[in-house]
Design an enzyme around this catalytic site. Sequence first.
Site, PDB file in Angstrom:
ATOM      1  N   ARG A  54       1.106  -1.381   0.170  1.00  0.00           N
ATOM      2  CA  ARG A  54       0.061  -0.384  -0.332  1.00  0.00           C
ATOM      3  C   ARG A  54       0.601   0.999   0.030  1.00  0.00           C
ATOM      4  O   ARG A  54       0.645   1.934  -0.204  1.00  0.00           O
ATOM      5  CB  ARG A  54      -1.073   0.015   1.349  1.00  0.00           C
ATOM      6  CG  ARG A  54      -1.978   1.395   1.309  1.00  0.00           C
ATOM      7  CD  ARG A  54      -3.165   1.677   2.369  1.00  0.00           C
ATOM      8  NE  ARG A  54      -2.881   0.113   3.344  1.00  0.00           N
ATOM      9  CZ  ARG A  54      -2.625   0.578   4.558  1.00  0.00           C
ATOM     10  NH1 ARG A  54      -1.625   1.222   4.651  1.00  0.00           N
ATOM     11  NH2 ARG A  54      -2.362  -0.503   5.123  1.00  0.00           N
ATOM     12  N   TYR A 106     -16.350  17.184 -14.703  1.00  0.00           N
ATOM     13  CA  TYR A 106     -16.694  15.757 -14.834  1.00  0.00           C
ATOM     14  C   TYR A 106     -17.853  15.594 -13.936  1.00  0.00           C
ATOM     15  O   TYR A 106     -18.267  16.121 -12.615  1.00  0.00           O
ATOM     16  CB  TYR A 106     -16.052  14.804 -14.545  1.00  0.00           C
ATOM     17  CG  TYR A 106     -16.113  13.149 -14.682  1.00  0.00           C
ATOM     18  CD1 TYR A 106     -16.168  13.531 -15.564  1.00  0.00           C
ATOM     19  CD2 TYR A 106     -16.261  12.594 -13.409  1.00  0.00           C
ATOM     20  CE1 TYR A 106     -16.593  11.822 -15.165  1.00  0.00           C
ATOM     21  CE2 TYR A 106     -16.341  11.555 -13.323  1.00  0.00           C
ATOM     22  CZ  TYR A 106     -16.433  10.730 -13.899  1.00  0.00           C
ATOM     23  OH  TYR A 106     -16.424   9.201 -14.490  1.00  0.00           O
ATOM     24  N   ASP A 178      -7.701  19.370 -13.283  1.00  0.00           N
ATOM     25  CA  ASP A 178      -8.408  18.026 -14.181  1.00  0.00           C
ATOM     26  C   ASP A 178      -7.691  17.885 -15.380  1.00  0.00           C
ATOM     27  O   ASP A 178      -8.173  18.782 -15.932  1.00  0.00           O
ATOM     28  CB  ASP A 178      -9.951  17.861 -13.544  1.00  0.00           C
ATOM     29  CG  ASP A 178      -9.453  16.313 -13.968  1.00  0.00           C
ATOM     30  OD1 ASP A 178      -9.337  16.281 -15.014  1.00  0.00           O
ATOM     31  OD2 ASP A 178     -10.245  15.395 -13.467  1.00  0.00           O
ATOM     32  N   LYS A 203      -8.651   7.611 -18.997  1.00  0.00           N
ATOM     33  CA  LYS A 203      -9.006   7.846 -20.334  1.00  0.00           C
ATOM     34  C   LYS A 203      -7.723   7.900 -21.465  1.00  0.00           C
ATOM     35  O   LYS A 203      -7.083   6.965 -21.402  1.00  0.00           O
ATOM     36  CB  LYS A 203      -9.575   9.247 -19.471  1.00  0.00           C
ATOM     37  CG  LYS A 203     -10.608   9.471 -18.699  1.00  0.00           C
ATOM     38  CD  LYS A 203     -11.948   8.323 -19.139  1.00  0.00           C
ATOM     39  CE  LYS A 203     -12.873   8.667 -18.031  1.00  0.00           C
ATOM     40  NZ  LYS A 203     -13.476   9.526 -17.165  1.00  0.00           N
TER      41      LYS A 203
HETATM   42  C1  LIG Z   1     -13.100  10.215 -15.950  1.00  0.00           C
HETATM   43  C2  LIG Z   1     -12.232  10.947 -15.234  1.00  0.00           C
HETATM   44  C3  LIG Z   1     -12.556  12.006 -13.738  1.00  0.00           C
HETATM   45  C4  LIG Z   1     -12.852  10.242 -13.056  1.00  0.00           C
HETATM   46  O1  LIG Z   1     -11.869   9.538 -12.715  1.00  0.00           O
HETATM   47  P1  LIG Z   1     -12.259   7.194 -12.751  1.00  0.00           P
HETATM   48  O2  LIG Z   1     -11.046   7.459 -13.082  1.00  0.00           O
HETATM   49  O3  LIG Z   1     -13.217   7.255 -13.536  1.00  0.00           O
HETATM   50  O4  LIG Z   1     -12.280   7.844 -11.429  1.00  0.00           O
HETATM   51  C5  LIG Z   1     -12.717  12.846 -13.310  1.00  0.00           C
HETATM   52  N1  LIG Z   1     -12.624  13.612 -13.972  1.00  0.00           N
HETATM   53  C6  LIG Z   1     -12.611  13.153 -15.716  1.00  0.00           C
HETATM   54  C7  LIG Z   1     -12.352  15.207 -16.347  1.00  0.00           C
HETATM   55  C8  LIG Z   1     -12.914  12.980 -16.845  1.00  0.00           C
HETATM   56  O5  LIG Z   1     -12.893  12.256 -17.734  1.00  0.00           O
END
Ligand SMILES: *Cc1c(COP(=O)(O)O)cnc(C)c1O
Length: 387
Positions: A54, A106, A178, A203
């Site tokens: 961890r 998101y 983000d 992504k």
């Molecule tokens: C998909 C996404 C998230 C969340 O990510 P996960 O890996 O699904 O938890 C956060 N911000 C953006 C812009 C996203 O496209």
Amino acid sequence: MTPSDPATDRFATRAVHAGQSPDPTTGAIMPPVYQTSTYVQPELGGHLGYEYARVQNPTREALEGNVAALEGGAHGIAFASGLSAIEAVIKTLDAGDHVVSEENTYGGTNRMFNHVLSRLGIDFTFVDTRDSDQVQDAMRPETRLVHLETPTNPMMRLCDLEEIAEIAHEGDALLMVDNTFATPYNQRPLAFGADIVVHSTTKYLNGHSDVIGGMIVVDDDALAEEIHFVRKSTGAVPGPMDAWLVLRGTKTLHLRMEAHNRNGMEIARFLEAHPAPVSVFYPGLESHPQHDLARRQMSGFTGMVSLELGDGARAKRMVERTRLFALAESLGGVESLIGVPALMTHASVPEDRRAFMGVTDGLVRLSVGIEDLDDLKADLDGALKGL
Ligand SMILES: *Cc1c(COP(=O)(O)O)cnc(C)c1O
């Protein structure tokens, strides 16, 4: 062979090499998947830097070094998902602290802020960060963090990173960005003054639609230590196989993003010239109201394109008629996806707020993949025929 030097190596070289060096035991060029929960200590009180997975894992550390180098930060901290990465940053705050957030984030981020973390005494204010004055007006003495997404999902709104970094810092708050949509290939928020970059590696960074993962990059040592402490104390770590898969993905990030940028731009132009859509949202189009800011802040505009078809029935017909664009949530993989945010990714956002942001039932979002451009155009053209 010596490790990659992020200070002198260019992006493509960092993508392939940063964070990794040949395995000292065998010379394996790829970091092994250290699928282990614990590490044997040669003597009591004398371990080899690894005690429990961890807290430390060499495969995960290779990925962290790689993404940190791509974002231009000193520290990468990997998480089990994008949301758990964002959550860990909020968990460095105390009850009573205040966060200013972009309103068009998101959908899952919005849900976590409003329905989970607000219950722990963290206060959130949501504003339209296209207008930096709205951020300024929302700042309070107890504001510790400003959270941005640019471009936003799915309306492709931008905010001025440099301007908002200044506002945050004047108010003694940190700026978190983000960067999932843009990726470090197209935009590096730390260079504009951001303190924390966060990714859903699910992504574009992984890029192959086979992992859920998250990452934080920071430059400040003390801040990195705080986030490491939260992660070790709460436990949202990615498994070594997932870390290895994302690392495989980031090695081709520059090549994939070139293809996504090119196909995204061409598909946006194609849709803008097509009679069926009412409007097309893509920061690379001259018609985008923030195109100048996009050119200043980004070097490419990704494969994310949204189009407004006017009503839900037309949107439904379009997304059910494509052959290559698969009807699915998520984005950023090599394969093209299509969806209706109001009914899919943003279904958890209340209807009045969706309407306010422009996320209508007639809005269709595309994640343009890296397939042949003419095939993709023909697919969309066929789906829009007779709408
Ligand atoms: C998909 C996404 C998230 C969340 O990510 P996960 O890996 O699904 O938890 C956060 N911000 C953006 C812009 C996203 O496209």
